[in-house]
Design an enzyme around this catalytic site. Structure first.
Site, PDB file in Angstrom:
ATOM      1  N   ASP A  21       0.825  -1.216   0.000  1.00 25.71           N
ATOM      2  CA  ASP A  21       0.000   0.000   0.000  1.00 25.71           C
ATOM      3  C   ASP A  21       0.859   1.267   0.000  1.00 25.71           C
ATOM      4  O   ASP A  21       1.952   1.272   0.578  1.00 25.71           O
ATOM      5  CB  ASP A  21      -0.917  -0.026   1.241  1.00 25.71           C
ATOM      6  CG  ASP A  21      -2.070   0.952   1.116  1.00 25.71           C
ATOM      7  OD1 ASP A  21      -2.291   1.485   0.019  1.00 25.71           O
ATOM      8  OD2 ASP A  21      -2.748   1.192   2.134  1.00 25.71           O
ATOM      9  N   HIS A  38       2.763   3.149  -9.019  1.00 24.51           N
ATOM     10  CA  HIS A  38       2.576   1.703  -9.232  1.00 24.51           C
ATOM     11  C   HIS A  38       3.788   1.095  -9.947  1.00 24.51           C
ATOM     12  O   HIS A  38       4.182  -0.032  -9.657  1.00 24.51           O
ATOM     13  CB  HIS A  38       1.303   1.454 -10.042  1.00 24.51           C
ATOM     14  CG  HIS A  38       0.047   1.861  -9.329  1.00 24.51           C
ATOM     15  ND1 HIS A  38      -0.195   1.533  -8.007  1.00 24.51           N
ATOM     16  CD2 HIS A  38      -1.037   2.571  -9.738  1.00 24.51           C
ATOM     17  CE1 HIS A  38      -1.381   2.016  -7.649  1.00 24.51           C
ATOM     18  NE2 HIS A  38      -1.901   2.659  -8.671  1.00 24.51           N
ATOM     19  N   LEU A 132      10.477 -21.099  -4.678  1.00 23.98           N
ATOM     20  CA  LEU A 132       9.503 -20.153  -4.107  1.00 23.98           C
ATOM     21  C   LEU A 132       8.226 -20.075  -4.972  1.00 23.98           C
ATOM     22  O   LEU A 132       8.308 -19.954  -6.195  1.00 23.98           O
ATOM     23  CB  LEU A 132      10.153 -18.756  -4.045  1.00 23.98           C
ATOM     24  CG  LEU A 132       9.251 -17.583  -3.661  1.00 23.98           C
ATOM     25  CD1 LEU A 132       8.784 -17.707  -2.207  1.00 23.98           C
ATOM     26  CD2 LEU A 132       9.985 -16.255  -3.854  1.00 23.98           C
TER      27      LEU A 132
HETATM   28  C1  FPP Z   1      -1.891   0.191  -3.351  1.00 23.55           C
HETATM   29  O1  FPP Z   1      -1.440   1.515  -3.406  1.00 23.55           O
HETATM   30  C2  FPP Z   1      -1.372  -0.580  -4.465  1.00 23.55           C
HETATM   31  C3  FPP Z   1      -2.127  -1.116  -5.465  1.00 23.55           C
HETATM   32  C4  FPP Z   1      -3.583  -0.987  -5.538  1.00 23.55           C
HETATM   33  C5  FPP Z   1      -1.495  -1.848  -6.584  1.00 23.55           C
HETATM   34  C6  FPP Z   1      -0.300  -2.698  -6.249  1.00 23.55           C
HETATM   35  C7  FPP Z   1       0.401  -2.991  -7.504  1.00 23.55           C
HETATM   36  C8  FPP Z   1       1.748  -2.981  -7.675  1.00 23.55           C
HETATM   37  C9  FPP Z   1       2.703  -2.797  -6.573  1.00 23.55           C
HETATM   38  C10 FPP Z   1       2.310  -3.116  -9.036  1.00 23.55           C
HETATM   39  C11 FPP Z   1       2.348  -4.433  -9.693  1.00 23.55           C
HETATM   40  C12 FPP Z   1       2.623  -5.628  -8.855  1.00 23.55           C
HETATM   41  C13 FPP Z   1       3.184  -6.794  -9.284  1.00 23.55           C
HETATM   42  C14 FPP Z   1       3.097  -7.977  -8.408  1.00 23.55           C
HETATM   43  C15 FPP Z   1       3.908  -6.908 -10.565  1.00 23.55           C
HETATM   44  P1  FPP Z   1      -2.535   2.672  -3.520  1.00 23.55           P
HETATM   45  O2  FPP Z   1      -2.717   2.998  -4.957  1.00 23.55           O
HETATM   46  O3  FPP Z   1      -3.767   2.246  -2.792  1.00 23.55           O
HETATM   47  O4  FPP Z   1      -1.819   3.832  -2.777  1.00 23.55           O
HETATM   48  P2  FPP Z   1      -2.490   4.987  -1.914  1.00 23.55           P
HETATM   49  O5  FPP Z   1      -3.230   4.312  -0.784  1.00 23.55           O
HETATM   50  O6  FPP Z   1      -1.307   5.784  -1.437  1.00 23.55           O
HETATM   51  O7  FPP Z   1      -3.373   5.757  -2.845  1.00 23.55           O
END
Ligand code: FPP
Length: 247
Positions: A21, A38, A132
């Site tokens: 997050d 992201h 893994l």
């Molecule tokens: C939360 O941050 C994150 C996500 C909803 C997406 C997670 C995806 C990745 C890390 C990229 C791809 C992953 C892989 C496994 C290749 P948020 O957008 O909710 O952040 P915020 O709470 O600060 O708005």
């Protein structure tokens, strides 16, 4: 001493789950587009998978996209889908090189066809690997998973009635996406939010929870090892007393 050096190699958790997050806030802080957050998050995801592999963790589950995330603006959803495909395709060779197995949990039928095809191909081609297991939670919701398990059991009962009172936890676990996996001993959530957000609700019953203020795009290998060291200092009692577990 680094956190890596402090890790007790005889007490490595077999399964670590991660709520990645803070990508949006990281981008916002730097005046960048959310998608750049992201993208940096995907770089960290790769780093943390390598770190997990290095210390002999058997399963790592990454919450990449929740069922609720479909409600985000279309441009962000499309960007995230493209990033997921791209990350998996571009890292596939390394996945094979390190004998890792890729699998997903969640409702794949909701994914765009091309994304689903890329992911299913990588999962299929790495299925026989024995190192893994990298589990990507995609279009995943904990309640949705539990409801599906309930439906599976009810359909089974309708087809061939069984003794309801003899149902065990394990019979239910076997109906979940995670049927062949151990429950996570440790759940990590970054970015200072202190909640579980519909993630692995059944499976984290006895997981140790680790929360850190670090935003996911800043969560590096050492931060991950710090979480493992913290976990190793906890006493896991499973409802018993300290004396009963002999500590
Ligand atoms: C939360 O941050 C994150 C996500 C909803 C997406 C997670 C995806 C990745 C890390 C990229 C791809 C992953 C892989 C496994 C290749 P948020 O957008 O909710 O952040 P915020 O709470 O600060 O708005």
């Amino acid at each position: 001493m680094s956190f890596l050096e402090q890790i007790d190699r005889d007490r490595i958790p077999s399964h670590v789950a991660v709520i990645m997050d803070g990508n949006g806030r990281w981008a916002n802080k730097l005046g960048k587009d959310r998608l750049e957050g992201h993208t940096q998050g995907a770089v960290r995801a790769r780093e943390i998978v390598d770190a997990a592999n290095k210390i002999g963790i058997k399963y790592i589950t990454l919450y990449a996209f929740s069922i609720e995330n479909w409600e985000r603006p279309e441009s962000e959803v499309n960007g995230l889908m493209a990033l997921l495909s791209k990350s998996i395709v571009s890292q596939f060779a390394d996945l094979i090189k390190y004998n890792m197995r890729l699998t997903t949990i969640g409702d794949n039928s909701m994914l765009p066809d091309d994304v689903r095809a890329d992911i299913e191909e990588a999962c299929h081609k790495s299925a026989a690997n024995t190192g893994l297991t990298v589990v990507i939670a995609l279009s995943y919701g904990g309640r949705y998973e539990i409801m599906n398990a309930v439906k599976t059991l009810l359909k089974r009962y309708k087809q061939s009635p069984f003794d309801i009172d003899s149902l065990k936890d394990d019979d239910f676990s076997k109906c979940l996406y995670t049927a062949d996996m151990p429950d996570p001993e440790l759940l990590i959530r970054t970015s200072g939010e202190v909640r579980v957000s519909n993630f692995l609700l059944w499976q984290i019953s006895y997981s140790e929870l680790y929360f850190t203020d670090v935003l996911w795009p800043d969560f590096d290998e050492e931060q991950f090892y710090k979480a493992i060291v913290d976990y190793q200092h906890r006493e896991r009692r499973f409802g018993k007393t300290s004396q009963q577990i002999g500590s």
